[in-house]
Motif scaffolding. Structure first.
Motif, PDB file in Angstrom:
ATOM      1  N   ALA A  48       0.911  -1.129  -0.129  1.00 57.20           N
ATOM      2  CA  ALA A  48       0.059   0.155   0.088  1.00 57.20           C
ATOM      3  C   ALA A  48       0.883   1.064   0.069  1.00 57.20           C
ATOM      4  O   ALA A  48       2.061   1.120   0.541  1.00 57.20           O
ATOM      5  CB  ALA A  48      -0.989   0.105   1.000  1.00 57.20           C
ATOM      6  N   LEU A  49       0.512   2.214  -0.637  1.00 58.04           N
ATOM      7  CA  LEU A  49       1.106   3.574  -0.793  1.00 58.04           C
ATOM      8  C   LEU A  49       0.749   4.328   0.450  1.00 58.04           C
ATOM      9  O   LEU A  49      -0.255   4.083   1.126  1.00 58.04           O
ATOM     10  CB  LEU A  49       0.861   4.287  -1.898  1.00 58.04           C
ATOM     11  N   SER A  50       1.648   5.208   0.967  1.00 58.00           N
ATOM     12  CA  SER A  50       1.210   6.129   2.166  1.00 58.00           C
ATOM     13  C   SER A  50      -0.102   6.676   1.912  1.00 58.00           C
ATOM     14  O   SER A  50      -0.248   7.178   0.930  1.00 58.00           O
ATOM     15  CB  SER A  50       2.438   7.185   2.242  1.00 58.00           C
ATOM     16  N   GLY A  51      -0.829   6.475   3.176  1.00 59.66           N
ATOM     17  CA  GLY A  51      -2.240   7.106   3.178  1.00 59.66           C
ATOM     18  C   GLY A  51      -3.372   6.300   2.395  1.00 59.66           C
ATOM     19  O   GLY A  51      -4.370   6.360   2.821  1.00 59.66           O
ATOM     20  N   ALA A  52      -2.948   5.440   1.690  1.00 63.11           N
ATOM     21  CA  ALA A  52      -3.939   4.345   1.205  1.00 63.11           C
ATOM     22  C   ALA A  52      -4.293   3.367   2.283  1.00 63.11           C
ATOM     23  O   ALA A  52      -3.527   2.932   3.088  1.00 63.11           O
ATOM     24  CB  ALA A  52      -3.371   3.496  -0.071  1.00 63.11           C
TER      25      ALA A  52
END
Length: 116
Positions: A39-43
């Motif tokens: 997961a990307l940051s914030g997702a």
């Protein structure tokens, strides 16, 4: 079952605090768990909050069975150090030697209120 019941809570969705890869120990506030996917940051990322996992550890530490294990939130590396900012995540379930790159931890699901 109560009409306000949502789920068992063994796997929960949290916002990724940084870019995450599957299998990484993730900390969000008092929740800690193993990421089930990248997961990307914030997702959103699904984390398993309870169970026994092999995790990265501070190499220059020996762990004893039952010893309290903390995680350094910014790195996901586990440690026995109670340094400010580290989060209690569980207990060692196997002896880990010094040096060694990984250890076995039984995750508690969330930090006990007394440890917050």
């Amino acid at each position: 079952m109560a009409k306000n019941y949502i789920q068992p809570g063994h796997v929960v969705s949290v916002p990724a605090p940084r870019d995450i890869t599957s299998g990484t120990l993730v900390v969000v506030g008092l929740l800690a768990g193993i990421a089930q996917h990248d997961a990307l940051s914030g997702a959103p990322v699904e984390i398993v909050t309870e169970g026994v996992f092999t995790v990265p550890k501070t190499s220059a530490q020996a762990w004893a069975v039952g010893q309290a294990i903390y995680v350094i939130p910014g790195t996901g590396v586990c440690t026995t150090a109670t340094t400010s900012g580290n989060v209690l995540v569980g207990a060692a379930l196997a002896v880990a030697s010094n040096p060694s790159a990984t250890g076995v931890v039984r995750l508690n699901g969330a930090v006990p209120a007394a440890a917050a």
